[in-house]
Design a protein around this motif. Sequence first.
Motif, PDB file in Angstrom:
ATOM      1  N   LEU A  11       0.824  -1.206   0.000  1.00 15.81           N
ATOM      2  CA  LEU A  11       0.000   0.000   0.000  1.00 15.81           C
ATOM      3  C   LEU A  11       0.859   1.258   0.000  1.00 15.81           C
ATOM      4  CD1 LEU A  11      -2.643  -1.159   2.644  1.00 15.81           C
ATOM      5  CD2 LEU A  11      -2.774  -1.343   0.152  1.00 15.81           C
ATOM      6  N   ILE A  12       1.896   1.248   0.837  1.00 19.36           N
ATOM      7  CA  ILE A  12       2.879   2.329   0.868  1.00 19.36           C
ATOM      8  C   ILE A  12       4.237   1.637   0.803  1.00 19.36           C
ATOM      9  CG2 ILE A  12       3.775   4.328   2.120  1.00 19.36           C
ATOM     10  CD1 ILE A  12       1.123   4.455   3.630  1.00 19.36           C
ATOM     11  N   PRO A  13       4.870   1.605  -0.361  1.00 22.55           N
ATOM     12  CA  PRO A  13       6.117   0.844  -0.550  1.00 22.55           C
ATOM     13  C   PRO A  13       7.154   1.105   0.549  1.00 22.55           C
ATOM     14  CG  PRO A  13       5.351   1.698  -2.643  1.00 22.55           C
ATOM     15  CD  PRO A  13       4.466   2.302  -1.595  1.00 22.55           C
ATOM     16  N   GLY A  14       7.635  -0.010   1.117  1.00 20.50           N
ATOM     17  CA  GLY A  14       8.637   0.086   2.163  1.00 20.50           C
ATOM     18  C   GLY A  14       8.092   0.441   3.521  1.00 20.50           C
ATOM     19  N   ARG A  15       6.775   0.631   3.612  1.00 18.65           N
ATOM     20  CA  ARG A  15       6.192   1.091   4.872  1.00 18.65           C
ATOM     21  C   ARG A  15       4.985   0.275   5.318  1.00 18.65           C
ATOM     22  NH1 ARG A  15       5.899   5.993   7.868  1.00 18.65           N
ATOM     23  NH2 ARG A  15       3.869   6.300   8.854  1.00 18.65           N
ATOM     24  N   THR A  16       4.006   0.088   4.435  1.00 21.78           N
ATOM     25  CA  THR A  16       2.760  -0.573   4.810  1.00 21.78           C
ATOM     26  C   THR A  16       2.313  -1.526   3.717  1.00 21.78           C
ATOM     27  OG1 THR A  16       2.097   1.429   6.002  1.00 21.78           O
ATOM     28  CG2 THR A  16       0.393  -0.218   5.612  1.00 21.78           C
ATOM     29  N   VAL A  64      -3.256  -5.910   7.650  1.00 17.71           N
ATOM     30  CA  VAL A  64      -2.435  -4.790   7.188  1.00 17.71           C
ATOM     31  C   VAL A  64      -1.410  -4.504   8.275  1.00 17.71           C
ATOM     32  CG1 VAL A  64      -2.423  -2.336   6.591  1.00 17.71           C
ATOM     33  CG2 VAL A  64      -4.268  -3.809   5.780  1.00 17.71           C
ATOM     34  N   TYR A  65      -0.167  -4.279   7.884  1.00 11.45           N
ATOM     35  CA  TYR A  65       0.872  -4.062   8.881  1.00 11.45           C
ATOM     36  C   TYR A  65       1.830  -2.952   8.460  1.00 11.45           C
ATOM     37  CZ  TYR A  65       3.498  -6.955   5.582  1.00 11.45           C
ATOM     38  OH  TYR A  65       4.075  -7.454   4.438  1.00 11.45           O
ATOM     39  N   LEU A  66       2.393  -2.319   9.480  1.00  5.44           N
ATOM     40  CA  LEU A  66       3.411  -1.297   9.291  1.00  5.44           C
ATOM     41  C   LEU A  66       4.772  -1.952   9.459  1.00  5.44           C
ATOM     42  CD1 LEU A  66       4.203   1.768   9.110  1.00  5.44           C
ATOM     43  CD2 LEU A  66       4.058   1.797  11.612  1.00  5.44           C
ATOM     44  N   VAL A  67       5.649  -1.787   8.489  1.00 10.56           N
ATOM     45  CA  VAL A  67       6.993  -2.361   8.568  1.00 10.56           C
ATOM     46  C   VAL A  67       7.803  -1.504   9.527  1.00 10.56           C
ATOM     47  CG1 VAL A  67       9.052  -3.051   7.295  1.00 10.56           C
ATOM     48  CG2 VAL A  67       6.806  -3.189   6.200  1.00 10.56           C
ATOM     49  N   THR A  72       8.113  -7.588  11.518  1.00  8.03           N
ATOM     50  CA  THR A  72       7.338  -7.112  10.368  1.00  8.03           C
ATOM     51  C   THR A  72       8.219  -7.010   9.126  1.00  8.03           C
ATOM     52  OG1 THR A  72       7.631  -4.869  11.266  1.00  8.03           O
ATOM     53  CG2 THR A  72       5.497  -5.941  11.624  1.00  8.03           C
ATOM     54  N   GLN A  73       9.521  -6.812   9.314  1.00 11.16           N
ATOM     55  CA  GLN A  73      10.422  -6.826   8.166  1.00 11.16           C
ATOM     56  C   GLN A  73      10.506  -8.233   7.576  1.00 11.16           C
ATOM     57  OE1 GLN A  73      12.101  -4.213   6.538  1.00 11.16           O
ATOM     58  NE2 GLN A  73      12.331  -5.888   5.078  1.00 11.16           N
ATOM     59  N   MET A  74      10.531  -9.243   8.443  1.00 11.36           N
ATOM     60  CA  MET A  74      10.522 -10.636   7.979  1.00 11.36           C
ATOM     61  C   MET A  74       9.228 -10.940   7.230  1.00 11.36           C
ATOM     62  SD  MET A  74      12.071 -12.422  11.418  1.00 11.36           S
ATOM     63  CE  MET A  74      11.664 -14.097  10.882  1.00 11.36           C
ATOM     64  N   LEU A  75       8.122 -10.416   7.750  1.00 12.59           N
ATOM     65  CA  LEU A  75       6.835 -10.618   7.091  1.00 12.59           C
ATOM     66  C   LEU A  75       6.825  -9.941   5.728  1.00 12.59           C
ATOM     67  CD1 LEU A  75       3.962 -11.781   7.429  1.00 12.59           C
ATOM     68  CD2 LEU A  75       3.302  -9.625   8.505  1.00 12.59           C
ATOM     69  N   GLU A  76       7.427  -8.770   5.652  1.00 15.68           N
ATOM     70  CA  GLU A  76       7.473  -8.013   4.403  1.00 15.68           C
ATOM     71  C   GLU A  76       8.289  -8.748   3.334  1.00 15.68           C
ATOM     72  OE1 GLU A  76       6.764  -4.509   1.954  1.00 15.68           O
ATOM     73  OE2 GLU A  76       5.738  -5.729   3.450  1.00 15.68           O
TER      74      GLU A  76
END
Length: 287
Positions: A11-16, A64-67, A72-76
């Motif tokens: 949704l927001i590259p590198g963020r959400t 929906v998650y915030l990196v 959350t980085q692993m999830l991303e």
Amino acid sequence: MPTKILHKERLIPGRTSKLVLDAPQIAATARPGHFVILRVDEKGERFPLTIADTDKEHGTITIVYLVLGRSTQMLEELEEGQFIHDVCGPLGRATHIQRFEAPKKVICVGGGTGVAAMHHIAKGHHEAGNYVIACIGARNKDLLLFEKELSLFCDEVLVSTDDGSEGQKGIVTDLVKGRLDSEGGNIAEVVAVGPVPMMQAVSELTRGYGVPTTVSLNSLMVDGLGMCGACRVTVGGEMKFTCVDGPEFDGHKVDFAELRSRLGSFRSQETVVREHHRCNCFEKKEA
């Protein structure tokens, strides 16, 4: 049990990001307000995410998650077709939703990734037959979430941005105050999900109008099962556990001063070299 990622959208590259997961058992019973606990891999930490939507027919849930941190980085780093090690839920208490007869209306307020959780609640009010006004805000138009999704079922979607790049210039509480003033007592309830300062501001605003207000305190959770005690919060002078007694509470009864103090207790540790953070739970101890 491994859970497959059916769809991923940044949704927001590198963020959400948004994930649609194959989770028929959770989708069958999940209701607005519920959350899940994820573990990305076998040695990963457990962390909570509120369910943003469900599709019982196709057996899916949306999160929906915030990196932000390592987990959350692993999830991303996972993509469509890959698996999350396990997803547990639905957990918590579902949102109390009742039908209000016209001309009564419900205002659902969202900020940041909280807009996703608010989306599920707003949808629940819509399905109950309520007139729903969604108020969403962000610093600028590029950080707005779920505006299109909310417009599919909300009767009105009001937008504010700090810089005025979309919608009304200002903060989301300005939108809420405008509708409280113009509706002349027709607002039956306000629901706010997002950053704690925003939920506090909304609650303080609605107190003056005597409008019941619900806030979601999911940012406090750690284990999600009521065992660690990390999510304790004072509501109406009594200690509650966000994960099992909530995550939603009467915003007029929450001790926000205490809540904000607790959330800031470890801020210095959280900001020190995030990339070096790792869980030590499985490290072997020297004799």
